[in-house]
Design an enzyme around this catalytic site. Structure first.
Site, PDB file in Angstrom:
ATOM      1  N   GLU A   1       1.463  -1.681   5.447  1.00 44.85           N
ATOM      2  CA  GLU A   1       0.089  -2.059   5.123  1.00 44.85           C
ATOM      3  C   GLU A   1      -0.833  -1.000   5.718  1.00 44.85           C
ATOM      4  O   GLU A   1      -0.641  -0.572   6.873  1.00 44.85           O
ATOM      5  CB  GLU A   1      -0.218  -3.436   5.715  1.00 44.85           C
ATOM      6  CG  GLU A   1      -1.649  -3.907   5.500  1.00 44.85           C
ATOM      7  CD  GLU A   1      -1.929  -4.414   4.088  1.00 44.85           C
ATOM      8  OE1 GLU A   1      -2.931  -5.121   3.919  1.00 44.85           O
ATOM      9  OE2 GLU A   1      -1.160  -4.084   3.156  1.00 44.85           O
TER      10      GLU A   1
ATOM     11  N   ASP B   1       0.818  -1.216   0.000  1.00 44.35           N
ATOM     12  CA  ASP B   1       0.000   0.000   0.000  1.00 44.35           C
ATOM     13  C   ASP B   1       0.850   1.263   0.000  1.00 44.35           C
ATOM     14  O   ASP B   1       0.599   2.200  -0.761  1.00 44.35           O
ATOM     15  CB  ASP B   1      -0.921   0.021   1.227  1.00 44.35           C
ATOM     16  CG  ASP B   1      -1.970  -1.075   1.189  1.00 44.35           C
ATOM     17  OD1 ASP B   1      -2.329  -1.522   0.085  1.00 44.35           O
ATOM     18  OD2 ASP B   1      -2.436  -1.485   2.269  1.00 44.35           O
TER      19      ASP B   1
ATOM     20  N   LYS C   1      -4.667  -0.097   6.850  1.00 47.18           N
ATOM     21  CA  LYS C   1      -5.948  -0.701   7.207  1.00 47.18           C
ATOM     22  C   LYS C   1      -6.792   0.321   7.964  1.00 47.18           C
ATOM     23  O   LYS C   1      -6.265   1.286   8.526  1.00 47.18           O
ATOM     24  CB  LYS C   1      -5.733  -1.937   8.086  1.00 47.18           C
ATOM     25  CG  LYS C   1      -5.058  -3.110   7.372  1.00 47.18           C
ATOM     26  CD  LYS C   1      -5.920  -3.640   6.232  1.00 47.18           C
ATOM     27  CE  LYS C   1      -5.309  -4.866   5.576  1.00 47.18           C
ATOM     28  NZ  LYS C   1      -6.115  -5.300   4.393  1.00 47.18           N
TER      29      LYS C   1
END
Length: 277
Positions: free
Chosen positions: A126, A94, A128
């Protein structure tokens, strides 16, 4: 002969009094404003976008902007796939921090993601919406997919001769998790769960740093005397209340400083891919 005239101070020369600087800049308040902007941005788009892909894209763009604003221009920030000289490729990353000064990006891009030689990668994250045990596991898997790629290393020429090729294992790839919120009920519960579920350092999927902007930041940052070494005891540390983004930014920069510059790519290894076709 006239006696020399003693020099006058700057204030006397201009007829004005030179006063010491008295202005102050509240660094902590500036970080906290940035923290509020990030949370507000995430909340506003979450209210109008129900599709998880749209929300994820917005969060990733937010984090790219935050890191670009904070880090020096020597670091490039954005989504990537990492590849090695054998043709292996990481999972979709990401947000990555990588090098453009010494590492040519000759592989182009794919669906908005740059294809980056793994030797050029400093850090991978990452993104989230929350930190929970499922997303910790997902972040560990993404980080491992980059660290498991084979990195080459070549000598570096300089005016006085050459630096020997660096052992790739000495150039740690930072791994982390970025989120707006933590899924647990409060800060105390979040600390307990992170202590329970974060993997031990030294593994391919270990996380070095992370943040839930509304709750806490965590990190394993080597002491400055360790010069980026991941050997020995590195304590898990947490941000003070309300200072999550300050803590995260400073600790990330400290880890990047200790890494120095990325590996020099051995172009011969990559060129050999042409002969394998």
């Amino acid at each position: 002969m006239n006696a020399p005239t003693a020099p006058r101070d700057a204030g006397a020369q201009t007829g004005t009094e030179v006063k010491p600087l008295t202005g102050q800049y509240d660094i902590a308040a500036a970080f906290r404003r940035k923290q509020s902007i990030l949370l507000d941005s995430h909340a506003s788009v979450r209210d109008v976008i129900s599709h998880p892909t749209g929300l994820g894209d917005h969060s990733e763009a937010d984090w790219v902007g935050v890191l670009k604003d904070f880090l020096p221009e020597r670091y490039t920030v954005g989504p990537i796939f990492a590849v090695d000289a054998d043709g292996a490729r990481s999972e979709q990353i990401d947000v990555a921090v990588y090098d453009r000064q010494y590492s040519p990006l000759w592989f182009g891009s794919q669906a908005g993601f740059n294809i980056v030689p793994v030797e050029a990668v400093y850090a991978v994250f990452e993104v989230k919406p929350t930190i929970d045990t499922t997303y910790i596991a997902a972040a560990c898997r993404k980080v491992a997919s980059v660290r498991q790629l084979r990195r080459t290393s070549a000598p570096i020429k300089h005016a006085g001769g050459a630096f020997s090729a660096t052992n790739p294992t000495s150039k740690h790839i930072i791994g982390g998790l970025l989120a707006a919120k933590a899924s647990w009920v409060d800060r105390t519960a979040t600390i307990a769960k992170l202590e329970e579920h974060l993997p031990a350092i030294g593994l391919d999927g270990s996380l070095d740093i992370g943040i839930a902007v509304d709750t806490i930041a965590f990190d394993y940052t080597p002491a400055p005397t360790k010069l980026g070494s991941r050997q020995g005891e590195i304590p898990l540390e947490f941000s003070a209340e309300t200072d999550q983004l300050i803590h995260f930014g400073i600790r990330l920069f400290r880890q990047l400083q200790q890494l120095g510059t990325v590996l020099a790519i051995d172009m011969g290894d990559y060129e050999s891919a042409l002969a394998r076709q």
